[in-house]
Design an enzyme around this catalytic site. Structure first.
Site, mmCIF file in Angstrom:
data_model
loop_
_atom_site.group_PDB
_atom_site.id
_atom_site.type_symbol
_atom_site.label_atom_id
_atom_site.label_comp_id
_atom_site.label_asym_id
_atom_site.label_seq_id
_atom_site.Cartn_x
_atom_site.Cartn_y
_atom_site.Cartn_z
ATOM 1 N N ARG A 18 0.913 -1.112 -0.108
ATOM 2 C CA ARG A 18 -0.010 0.033 0.131
ATOM 3 C C ARG A 18 0.772 1.185 -0.150
ATOM 4 O O ARG A 18 1.974 1.501 0.645
ATOM 5 C CB ARG A 18 -1.060 0.120 1.270
ATOM 6 N N SER B 155 7.466 -4.920 7.011
ATOM 7 C CA SER B 155 7.245 -5.851 8.187
ATOM 8 C C SER B 155 8.098 -7.214 8.237
ATOM 9 O O SER B 155 7.422 -8.158 7.910
ATOM 10 C CB SER B 155 5.865 -6.089 8.203
ATOM 11 N N ASP C 215 5.582 -3.087 11.162
ATOM 12 C CA ASP C 215 4.051 -2.793 11.279
ATOM 13 C C ASP C 215 3.523 -2.656 12.528
ATOM 14 O O ASP C 215 2.385 -2.127 12.880
ATOM 15 C CB ASP C 215 3.128 -3.971 10.332
HETATM 16 C C1 GLC Z 1 6.817 -11.557 10.485
HETATM 17 C C2 GLC Z 1 7.838 -10.369 10.342
HETATM 18 C C3 GLC Z 1 7.592 -9.303 11.280
HETATM 19 C C4 GLC Z 1 6.239 -8.783 11.208
HETATM 20 C C5 GLC Z 1 5.266 -9.794 11.382
HETATM 21 C C6 GLC Z 1 3.690 -9.465 11.059
HETATM 22 O O1 GLC Z 1 6.808 -11.967 11.670
HETATM 23 O O2 GLC Z 1 9.139 -11.145 10.517
HETATM 24 O O3 GLC Z 1 8.504 -8.244 11.148
HETATM 25 O O4 GLC Z 1 5.763 -7.750 12.141
HETATM 26 O O5 GLC Z 1 5.457 -10.649 10.273
HETATM 27 O O6 GLC Z 1 3.651 -8.870 9.965
#
Ligand code: GLC
Length: 388
Positions: free
Chosen positions: A135, A199, A253
């Site tokens: 996004r 993320s 995230d």
């Molecule tokens: C995975 C990623 C992490 C993220 C999570 C949720 O665990 O390694 O960084 O916060 O997914 O998206």
């Protein structure tokens, strides 16, 4: 047309053969198109009671086995307390300097030192990479009496071949999406400050630098692990020679989620994601974060708890299905906790249970269809729909 419900085998008991033949004839005449067979039942009424009992017995044994298998997914209160205890041990290992390098729950410093206080103001761009979609957002934040946040965003798909191609292809794709968005919003010349929600586990040394430790959740673009993802983005923007942006922050995230809620309620100091993956962050006292100099104040820590259990500490509560899903994943042995609970994997866990139950004769008359053999065919959203 044939009426399949008339394809029946009749179990008969006659005291006399005369009736048998007559019935035969009559039934055939009544339903000439139908496949009717007669079986003679020998002392059937008596034996039948034994069969009813035997079937009930078989089914209850089956139910017992099914229940026993599914019970492994329900943890007792004691087990949950155990998990909590182990999580605490892993958290401490991640925070301490001497154990950090080997720790599985990485407890990564984010360089986010405070939550919003309402005085924030301005127009910002944001990117969100790491869930099901990519996004791009324009967020207008206004402080003061008439505090408000206005958001415009566009969702872009990341094709699997881009997710798993080269790093350059991935970042070129991201930059082309940003370009499209800037055109769409009519803000190409504006050079707005940008926050990058990325993320995945990143080792940060400042707010605007994050070295990707390893991909998770089905991403595996080459030449990115060990690189600063802000640099990769900057280089992508440079390659395109079309616009410039001021990249100010790279955030997980969980951190983005916490900050958004903290803007509404300053007491919010934990971010938790149970999405494609699972992870959490929270505000920690600086004196407990041994990886960062300084004892004053607080900093948000990205726990990366998806990797909880990667040292085997959850093996006693992982089922054979959890292990199968892990074995066939892109990063087997990694993110074991995440694979037990999050959206990217729950459907696969169910599919593995269905296959096993079929093999054991509990389902589908023991026949495993080609569809059921297909990896990822049973999506987590089906599970949600069934639950609902
Ligand atoms: C995975 C990623 C992490 C993220 C999570 C949720 O665990 O390694 O960084 O916060 O997914 O998206």
């Amino acid at each position: 047309m044939r009426r399949p419900e008339l394809d029946r085998t009749f179990a008969l008991w006659f005291s006399s053969h005369r009736y048998s033949r007559r019935l035969h004839k009559t039934v055939r005449r009544l339903v000439p198109d139908s496949d009717v067979r007669f079986l003679l039942s020998e002392s059937g009424s008596g034996k039948g009671a034994a069969f009813v009992t035997a079937v009930a017995y078989r089914l209850s044994e089956q139910h017992r086995l099914i229940d026993a298998t599914l019970a492994e997914f329900k943890l007792t209160h004691e087990q949950l307390l155990q998990v909590k205890k182990r999580m605490r041990i892993e958290i401490e290992a991640g925070l301490r300097k001497k154990s950090h390098d080997h720790a599985k729950v990485k407890m990564l410093p984010t360089f986010v030192r405070s939550t919003p206080d309402g005085t924030e103001n301005g127009d910002f761009l944001a990117l969100d990479l790491g869930g099901t979609n990519f996004r791009v957002l324009l967020v207008k934040i206004r402080s003061g009496k008439r505090r408000m946040v206005e958001m415009h965003n566009k969702i872009y798909a990341i094709p699997i071949e881009v997710m798993q191609g080269t790093g350059e292809e991935l970042f070129d794709h991201i930059v082309s999406c940003i370009s499209d968005f800037l055109d769409y919003m009519g803000i190409k010349g504006a050079r707005l400050p940008l926050g990058f929600t990325f993320s995945f586990p990143c080792k940060q040394t400042s707010l605007d630098a994050g070295i990707l430790l390893n991909w998770t959740k089905g991403f595996k673009a080459t030449d990115c692990e060990g690189e600063d993802v802000v640099n990769l983005l900057r280089e992508g923007i440079k390659r395109r020679e079309e616009f410039d942006l001021d990249i100010v922050a790279v955030v997980n995230d969980t951190v983005g989620t916490m900050m958004t809620c903290a803007y509404e309620d300053p007491n919010c100091e934990i971010g938790l994601i149970v999405g494609t993956g699972s992870n959490a962050c929270y505000m920690e006292e600086m004196r407990n974060i041994e990886m960062v100099e300084g004892d004053q104040g607080r900093m948000c820590v990205n726990m990366e708890w998806g990797a909880f259990g990667d040292n085997g500490c959850l093996d006693d509560i992982r089922t054979i299905y959890d292990k199968a899903v892990d074995d066939f994943s892109l990063n087997s042995g990694k993110q074991r906790y995440e694979k037990m609970i999050s959206g990217m994997y729950l459907g696969e866990i169910v599919r593995n249970i269905l296959i096993d139950f079929t093999k054991r004769g509990f389902l589908f008359r023991g026949q495993i269809s080609e569809a059921l053999k297909t990896r990822s065919i049973f999506e987590t959203k089906f599970l949600s729909q069934i639950e609902r």
